[in-house]
Every structure is written in structure tokens, then in C-alpha cells.
Scaffold this active site. Structure first.
Site, PDB file in Angstrom:
ATOM      1  N   ASP A 182       0.853  -1.189   0.000  1.00  0.00           N
ATOM      2  CA  ASP A 182       0.000   0.000   0.000  1.00  0.00           C
ATOM      3  C   ASP A 182       0.885   1.233   0.000  1.00  0.00           C
ATOM      4  O   ASP A 182       1.925   1.257   0.666  1.00  0.00           O
ATOM      5  CB  ASP A 182      -0.926   0.032   1.221  1.00  0.00           C
ATOM      6  CG  ASP A 182      -1.901   1.208   1.154  1.00  0.00           C
ATOM      7  OD1 ASP A 182      -2.897   1.104   0.405  1.00  0.00           O
ATOM      8  OD2 ASP A 182      -1.654   2.223   1.820  1.00  0.00           O
ATOM      9  N   GLU A 240       0.768   5.645   0.228  1.00  0.00           N
ATOM     10  CA  GLU A 240       0.064   6.903   0.437  1.00  0.00           C
ATOM     11  C   GLU A 240       0.838   7.962  -0.327  1.00  0.00           C
ATOM     12  O   GLU A 240       2.078   7.984  -0.285  1.00  0.00           O
ATOM     13  CB  GLU A 240      -0.039   7.248   1.919  1.00  0.00           C
ATOM     14  CG  GLU A 240      -0.779   6.217   2.758  1.00  0.00           C
ATOM     15  CD  GLU A 240      -2.218   5.983   2.324  1.00  0.00           C
ATOM     16  OE1 GLU A 240      -2.821   6.911   1.747  1.00  0.00           O
ATOM     17  OE2 GLU A 240      -2.740   4.877   2.555  1.00  0.00           O
ATOM     18  N   HIS A 244      -5.792   4.807   5.949  1.00  0.00           N
ATOM     19  CA  HIS A 244      -4.961   5.727   5.165  1.00  0.00           C
ATOM     20  C   HIS A 244      -3.582   5.922   5.779  1.00  0.00           C
ATOM     21  O   HIS A 244      -2.879   6.862   5.434  1.00  0.00           O
ATOM     22  CB  HIS A 244      -5.669   7.059   4.925  1.00  0.00           C
ATOM     23  CG  HIS A 244      -7.049   6.898   4.373  1.00  0.00           C
ATOM     24  ND1 HIS A 244      -7.291   6.193   3.213  1.00  0.00           N
ATOM     25  CD2 HIS A 244      -8.257   7.303   4.837  1.00  0.00           C
ATOM     26  CE1 HIS A 244      -8.588   6.191   2.987  1.00  0.00           C
ATOM     27  NE2 HIS A 244      -9.197   6.848   3.961  1.00  0.00           N
ATOM     28  N   ASP A 254      -3.287  -0.054   6.363  1.00  0.00           N
ATOM     29  CA  ASP A 254      -4.029  -0.533   5.198  1.00  0.00           C
ATOM     30  C   ASP A 254      -3.382  -1.774   4.601  1.00  0.00           C
ATOM     31  O   ASP A 254      -4.079  -2.693   4.141  1.00  0.00           O
ATOM     32  CB  ASP A 254      -4.138   0.563   4.138  1.00  0.00           C
ATOM     33  CG  ASP A 254      -5.124   1.655   4.532  1.00  0.00           C
ATOM     34  OD1 ASP A 254      -5.733   1.551   5.611  1.00  0.00           O
ATOM     35  OD2 ASP A 254      -5.281   2.618   3.756  1.00  0.00           O
TER      36      ASP A 254
END
EC number: 3.1.13.-
Length: 223
Positions: free
Chosen positions: A34, A36, A192, A197
Site C-alpha cells: 500500500d 500513500e 490511510h 491498510d
């Protein structure tokens, strides 16, 4: 292009009996990722956090989240960062405890851990698992290209998308709702964060794969 082109690239495999993980996913090791970011454009927008969770397999053929690597990342020079993206993720770039590292440091450490897992599982290459995986794979590939990294253990375009898998298994495509349907605890206040996540996506992926096995699918791992 067919992924058969990459079948001969033996990143982590070795001789001897085939490991059940390698047999289960055709020589590929699932690694949940994941990211961000500072926006939606992988070419121009900053990579701000990245996490990767390797997947293991027990003696009965059930998969489980194994080890998580997590880094807060310094934006590359000239990177775009949208204010709306920071508001959405809650990332504070000037936080004194952020302790971000360069893209090169983050990816080098993650790739080292992934290669170790490849070797342990007799797999030739990692395949990215993500929730809406094309987004994560796009940012990973963009960072690899920026750094001109020659040894990327991940398949460059194939991935497992848990939004699709969860839609099939639970009728849900949103990560939080899919986790709830799968009886996985999910705290929206922690969402987030790349680490959170990634670890929840790993639980979801393993749950779906294991549920399929329990229903009678993929009993013969040597096929």
C-alpha cells in the site's frame, strides 16, 4: 504482453522440491503493498508512505501475513503534493516524528526483504497484492523508474486486486466494508496509513484465499 515472458526470470528460485507456496501461485510470491501519495499521478505526485507485507504458508497450505516493512518517504525533488491528498491521508510532512527516508532507502530495504522471502519460499518473483492494486503498482513502478533500479523483484504489470476478490467473495469493494464482511476488525481512524491498510489488506487477501481452499478449491498444490 503475456506474463509468460517473465517466467524464466528466476529471481529467487532454487533447485530441489517445489515449495507449496511456489506451487500455489505458479512460482509467484504474493506481497501486499500500500502507498500513500501526494495525488493520483504516479509520474508527478509524491510517494509519501509505503508498506509491504510478505505472505507465508503453513504446513497445511493456508496462507498468513508474515512480515511488514514500512517507511515514511521524503518527496522526490520537484514532486507535486496536493493539499487535498494530505487532508485525506492526515499526513503531516513537518511532523517532528515523521522520520522520513529517501525513496531509494525505502525501496532498497523492502526489496531486500522481499528477495529473502522469495528464496525462503522457492519463488521466482513477487506479485503485488493491493486494494485497487493498479494504483499501488503504478506508484511503485514510477519510483523504480526514477531511481533506475535494475533489480525489481515485483512483476511489472501483473497483480492481485483485493477489491475485485472481495467483490467476488463478499459483495464489497471498499476495504473497510470488505474487512467487516470478513469479520476482520477495521478502525477507520487508522485507515490511510500505509502500514495499517497493508496489514488489513493482507488479512483480507489471506482470508479469501483460505476460504477458497476450505470450500474445496486448490487442494492439489503440485498441479
Amino acid at each position: 504482453m503475456s506474463d509468460d515472458h517473465f517466467d524464466d526470470e528466476q529471481e529467487g528460485s532454487s533447485g530441489g522440491p517445489r515449495h507449496p507456496m511456489a506451487a500455489r501461485f505458479r512460482g509467484y510470491l504474493p506481497v501486499v503493498v500500500d502507498v500513500e501519495t501526494g495525488g493520483f499521478n504516479s509520474a508527478t505526485d509524491a510517494l509519501l508512505e509505503i508498506a509491504a507485507t510478505t505472505i507465508g504458508m503453513d504446513e497445511k497450505g493456508f496462507v498468513f501475513p508474515e512480515h511488514t516493512y514500512f517507511f515514511r518517504v521524503e518527496p522526490f525533488e520537484g514532486a507535486n503534493i496536493e493539499a487535498a491528498a494530505l487532508e485525506f491521508t492526515g499526513i503531516k510532512l513537518d511532523h517532528p516524528l515523521r522520520m522520513a527516508v529517501s525513496e531509494e532507502t525505502a525501496l532498497t530495504d523492502i526489496f531486500r526483504g522481499v528477495r529473502k522471502a522469495l528464496k525462503a519460499n522457492g519463488c521466482k518473483r513477487a506479485i503485488l497484492v493491493g486494494h485497487n492494486s493498479s494504483f499501488d503498482l503504478g506508484f511503485l513502478n514510477a519510483a523504480v523508474a526514477r531511481l533506475d533500479m535494475k533489480r525489481n523483484p515485483f512483476h511489472p504489470f501483473s497483480s492481485f486486486d483485493t477489491a475485485t476478490l472481495a467483490g467476488l467473495a463478499y459483495g464489497q469493494t471498499v476495504l473497510a466494508k470488505a474487512c467487516q464482511s470478513a469479520d476482520i476488525d477495521f478502525d477507520g481512524r487508522e485507515a490511510h496509513s500505509a502500514r495499517y491498510d497493508t496489514e488489513k489488506t493482507a488479512e483480507l487477501f489471506c482470508g479469501i484465499v483460505n476460504r477458497w481452499k476450505q470450500m474445496g478449491g486448490w487442494q492439489d498444490f503440485d498441479d
